[in-house]
Design an enzyme around this catalytic site. Structure first.
Site, PDB file in Angstrom:
ATOM      1  CB  CYS A 113      -0.891  -0.267   0.821  1.00  0.00           C
ATOM      2  SG  CYS A 113      -1.978  -1.563   1.227  1.00  0.00           S
ATOM      3  NE  ARG A 129       4.440   2.153  -1.305  1.00  0.00           N
ATOM      4  CZ  ARG A 129       5.265   1.350  -1.168  1.00  0.00           C
ATOM      5  NH1 ARG A 129       6.258   1.690  -2.157  1.00  0.00           N
ATOM      6  NH2 ARG A 129       6.063   0.184  -0.068  1.00  0.00           N
ATOM      7  CD1 TRP A 177      -1.448  -5.151  -4.599  1.00  0.00           C
ATOM      8  CD2 TRP A 177      -1.164  -6.146  -2.897  1.00  0.00           C
ATOM      9  NE1 TRP A 177      -0.887  -6.234  -5.333  1.00  0.00           N
ATOM     10  CE2 TRP A 177      -1.133  -7.194  -3.769  1.00  0.00           C
ATOM     11  CE3 TRP A 177      -1.071  -7.084  -1.643  1.00  0.00           C
ATOM     12  CZ2 TRP A 177      -1.264  -8.019  -4.115  1.00  0.00           C
ATOM     13  CZ3 TRP A 177      -1.021  -8.219  -1.222  1.00  0.00           C
ATOM     14  CH2 TRP A 177      -1.136  -8.917  -2.476  1.00  0.00           C
ATOM     15  CG  ASN A 179       2.303  -0.928   3.542  1.00  0.00           C
ATOM     16  OD1 ASN A 179       2.280  -2.160   2.501  1.00  0.00           O
ATOM     17  ND2 ASN A 179       3.884  -0.244   3.395  1.00  0.00           N
ATOM     18  N   GLY A 180       0.637  -3.219   5.193  1.00  0.00           N
ATOM     19  CA  GLY A 180       1.339  -4.678   5.595  1.00  0.00           C
ATOM     20  C   GLY A 180       0.418  -5.046   6.600  1.00  0.00           C
ATOM     21  CD  GLU A 236      11.929  -9.430 -16.404  1.00  0.00           C
ATOM     22  OE1 GLU A 236      11.502  -9.875 -15.509  1.00  0.00           O
ATOM     23  OE2 GLU A 236      11.529  -7.920 -16.978  1.00  0.00           O
ATOM     24  CE  LYS A 278       8.975  -6.615 -17.301  1.00  0.00           C
ATOM     25  NZ  LYS A 278       9.198  -7.266 -15.923  1.00  0.00           N
ATOM     26  CD  GLU A 334       5.328  -7.826 -14.162  1.00  0.00           C
ATOM     27  OE1 GLU A 334       6.098  -7.524 -14.723  1.00  0.00           O
ATOM     28  OE2 GLU A 334       5.049  -7.405 -13.220  1.00  0.00           O
ATOM     29  CG  HIS A 375      14.604 -33.118 -22.069  1.00  0.00           C
ATOM     30  ND1 HIS A 375      15.011 -34.185 -21.824  1.00  0.00           N
ATOM     31  CD2 HIS A 375      15.382 -32.058 -21.951  1.00  0.00           C
ATOM     32  CE1 HIS A 375      15.575 -33.653 -22.527  1.00  0.00           C
ATOM     33  NE2 HIS A 375      16.098 -32.821 -22.601  1.00  0.00           N
ATOM     34  CE  LYS A 384       8.405  -1.097  -9.408  1.00  0.00           C
ATOM     35  NZ  LYS A 384       8.724  -1.370 -10.339  1.00  0.00           N
TER      36      LYS A 384
HETATM   37  O1  M6R Z   1      11.030  -4.624  -5.466  1.00  0.00           O
HETATM   38  P1  M6R Z   1      11.777  -5.929  -5.982  1.00  0.00           P
HETATM   39  O2  M6R Z   1      12.631  -6.171  -6.845  1.00  0.00           O
HETATM   40  O3  M6R Z   1      12.736  -6.892  -4.579  1.00  0.00           O
HETATM   41  O4  M6R Z   1      10.567  -6.812  -6.550  1.00  0.00           O
HETATM   42  C1  M6R Z   1      10.604  -8.240  -6.723  1.00  0.00           C
HETATM   43  C2  M6R Z   1       9.681  -8.231  -7.494  1.00  0.00           C
HETATM   44  O5  M6R Z   1       8.378  -8.237  -6.592  1.00  0.00           O
HETATM   45  C3  M6R Z   1       9.503  -7.042  -8.945  1.00  0.00           C
HETATM   46  O6  M6R Z   1      10.358  -7.361  -9.352  1.00  0.00           O
HETATM   47  C4  M6R Z   1       8.190  -8.040 -10.293  1.00  0.00           C
HETATM   48  O7  M6R Z   1       8.408  -9.825 -10.392  1.00  0.00           O
HETATM   49  C5  M6R Z   1       7.836  -7.158 -10.410  1.00  0.00           C
HETATM   50  N1  M6R Z   1       6.707  -6.672 -10.882  1.00  0.00           N
HETATM   51  C6  M6R Z   1       8.362  -7.648 -12.605  1.00  0.00           C
HETATM   52  O8  M6R Z   1       7.996  -6.641 -13.142  1.00  0.00           O
END
Ligand code: M6R
Length: 614
Positions: free
Chosen positions: A2, A27, A75, A101-102, A484, A488, A491, A507, A609
């Site tokens: 959050c 966030r 969040w 937050n938490g 990656e 992407k 996401e 495999h 984030k």
């Molecule tokens: O802040 P961090 O690098 O520790 O975050 C790790 C992951 O949560 C972050 O890389 C996440 O996978 C991203 N949304 C990728 O785009």
């Protein structure tokens, strides 16, 4: 997860809080809310959905003017994202308002205790418990700071709490445990935020807080204590990026802006880390050369994209240093009783520096007496503060939820670390290190060349707007690139995407190949003959089964052309550095495809984030 904002000063609190929330929205964006003190009462509004809903509601029904208040963008953890569960939460008498937050882990016990004492709890959140406890305690102590200290001693889990008391219109009181909170130091005003973006428009002087601290801000003072009330001090620092870094600068999305910033941030990440002759100087690594020479094993940990940076790091570190290097997801590492010794170097990669899974893993590693080195982008965040050493990545603020420049600078930091270890341990000659440093120095131009050809990738995105599944294949350092690329797309475009090691195809995954299935294939540079040729064989195998191949290969590699339905040419770079250029088209593709699909690229559904809960 959050985003939190607090303000006390002479300006209109609502304007400052809404602006701060706008910058905090990355966030979490399940709901947004505000509470202020006006004429001895709490005035508040909160709405499910994005901040825009709250802004519309405030435009229709403006709150009275106030100069003190708190705000929140959520969040969701406890309870679905609706108006009732949105923060701020108020105590029963509407005297205290709280944002959080938490996760308060002992919330069930506390809830039962409150309910058995006639508390009327209206939401499903753990936060409302804190609001009720704080209000009851402040009624006894008459002092919000003391009440916050007392309540925090009862809470378990991770939390940042920020509260106001209608009877005390001069103070905002906050606390943190395992969850981020920074103070912005102004003139005649002070701020609180989950990160500095919350107040960067108003001040660049910030105060970093340690774990288990309570901070009380008034217009003219900032006082820090621990949860027992013992006075403490925060660490003051200056935020060296300016407001424009937190703005879109003419781009449609933060993500696209951040993709195009990558040449510049690669330069920043290398700045000051080597002499003109190519000798590395990592002054910030506070682990002695002797200790680094004693390292007999490296474990790289991280989550999501940061974990993929670690997978690339493994190829570089083992190749250059001959130190065994493992890579593990931080949450898996933490709970499997890993074997660590004082000669293990744990490298924790995190853009935000606040990822709870990674934080818990480094705490565990340090308890086992391993040395921890953080690779992090966020100055003043928890992971570097709790590590033995840090390499900051200097990417500037990464606002888009999907990491791009964060990852690319993590890669640069990993390369720099690998070369530094090789230098300290003498596993590479000086000229070998200098040559690789020189190749890294050329990366901004190479990445720029890929960006200059963005239109080719955008056209590909237009051609694949109806794709329901896309696969990614790579080998060696191209394997994490494939992972990656798939992440992407998941996401941002919300379509099925998988990354595979090309050698693994036969495999099992080859069963997925069918007529017309788009498959991105990252081809290693030709210099690595075996890898290169085996990748070409894999491409032939899937093409023979009807896949549509989108091949990323270095410019001039004519051998791939017969097997590429689409070809994206990459600049010529050493194999180990190829991820830096190969990732760029995949970032552009996901960004563009999601844009064409009408998705919110900067704030994809269900994500946040900074993942500050385990
Ligand atoms: O802040 P961090 O690098 O520790 O975050 C790790 C992951 O949560 C972050 O890389 C996440 O996978 C991203 N949304 C990728 O785009």
């Amino acid at each position: 997860m959050c985003g939190i904002v607090g303000y006390v000063g002479e300006q209109s609190a609502s304007g400052i809080i809404i602006e701060g929330l706008r910058r905090m929205e990355y966030r979490g964006y399940d709901s947004a809310g505000i509470a202020m003190i006006s004429e001895g009462s709490i005035v508040s509004d909160k709405k499910a959905g994005k901040l825009a809903n709250l802004v519309d509601s405030l435009a229709e029904n403006p709150l009275p003017k106030a100069q003190i208040g708190i705000g929140h963008t959520r969040w969701a953890t406890h309870g679905p994202p609706n108006d009732v569960n949105a923060h701020p939460h108020l105590g029963q008498q509407r005297r205290v308002a709280v944002v959080h937050n938490g996760i308060i882990e002992n919330f069930t016990t506390l809830r039962e205790e409150l309910e058995s004492d006639n508390a009327d709890l209206i939401s499903e959140t753990d936060t409302e418990i804190a609001a009720h406890l704080l209000e009851r305690t402040v009624a006894e102590t008459g002092d919000l700071t003391t009440a916050m200290q007392q309540v925090c001693r009862r809470l378990e889990g991770a939390f940042t709490l920020v509260a106001i008391d209608a009877n005390d219109p001069e103070r905002v009181v906050a606390a943190r445990r395992n969850s981020p909170l920074v103070v912005g130091l102004g003139q005649g005003e002070n701020f609180l935020g989950s990160d500095v973006a919350a107040f960067i428009e108003h001040t660049r002087d910030a105060l970093e807080l340690a774990q288990d601290q309570v901070v009380t801000i008034t217009r003219d003072s900032v006082e820090v204590t621990d949860f027992d009330g013992t006075p403490a001090t925060g660490k003051q620092y200056y935020v060296d990026w300016d407001l424009s870094a937190a703005e879109k600068g003419g781009y449609d999305w933060f993500m696209r802006k951040e993709i195009f910033e990558q040449p510049e941030v690669i330069s920043d990440a290398l700045l000051g880390r080597h002499t003109p002759e190519g000798t590395l100087q990592l002054d910030e690594v506070r682990i002695s050369e002797g200790e680094l020479r004693d390292v007999d094993r490296i474990v790289v940990i991280g989550c999501g994209t940061a974990h993929y940076a670690g997978l690339v790091a493994k190829y570089a570190i083992e190749h250059w240093t001959r130190i065994p290097c493992e890579v593990e997801l931080a949450h898996e590492f933490r709970y499997r009783d890993p074997i660590l010794t004082r000669n293990t170097l744990v490298v924790a990669i995190s853009q935000s520096g606040e990822t709870a899974d990674t934080l818990m893993a480094i705490r565990y590693a340090r308890q086992q007496r391993a040395k921890v080195l953080a690779i992090c982008n966020t100055n003043g965040s928890t992971i570097p503060r709790e590590s033995d050493a840090v390499i900051y990545t200097h990417a500037g603020p990464e606002i888009a939820v999907a990491s791009t420049k964060g990852l690319i600078t993590q890669l640069i930091a990993c390369y720099v670390l690998g070369l530094y270890l090789a230098q300290v341990r003498g596993t590479l000659y000086g000229d070998e290190i200098a040559n690789t440093i020189s190749a890294l120095g050329q990366m901004p131009d190479k990445v720029q060349a890929v960006l200059d050809d963005a239109e080719t990738v955008y056209q590909l995105a237009r051609d694949h707007i109806d794709a329901s599944s896309i696969l990614f294949l790579g080998r060696h350092a191209g394997y994490p690139v494939a992972l990656e690329g798939a992440l992407k797309l998941k996401e941002l475009a919300y379509i099925h995407a998988e990354g595979f090691a090309a050698g693994e195809l036969k495999h099992g995954p080859i069963a997925l190949i069918k007529e017309g299935l788009p498959v991105f294939c990252v081809v290693p540079p030709k210099g690595r003959d075996q890898l290169h040729d085996k990748m070409i064989s894999a491409i032939q195998e899937i093409r023979a089964r009807g896949a549509k191949t989108i091949v990323l290969a270095e410019a001039g590699d004519d051998s791939v052309k017969p097997f590429a339905d689409e070809l994206i040419e990459l600049p010529v770079v050493p194999t180990i550095l190829q991820p830096v250029v190969a990732l760029i088209p995949l970032q552009l593709f996901a960004c563009e495809l999601a844009t064409l699909l009408g998705n919110d690229v900067d704030q994809p559904r269900n994500l946040a984030k900074s993942v500050t809960v385990e």
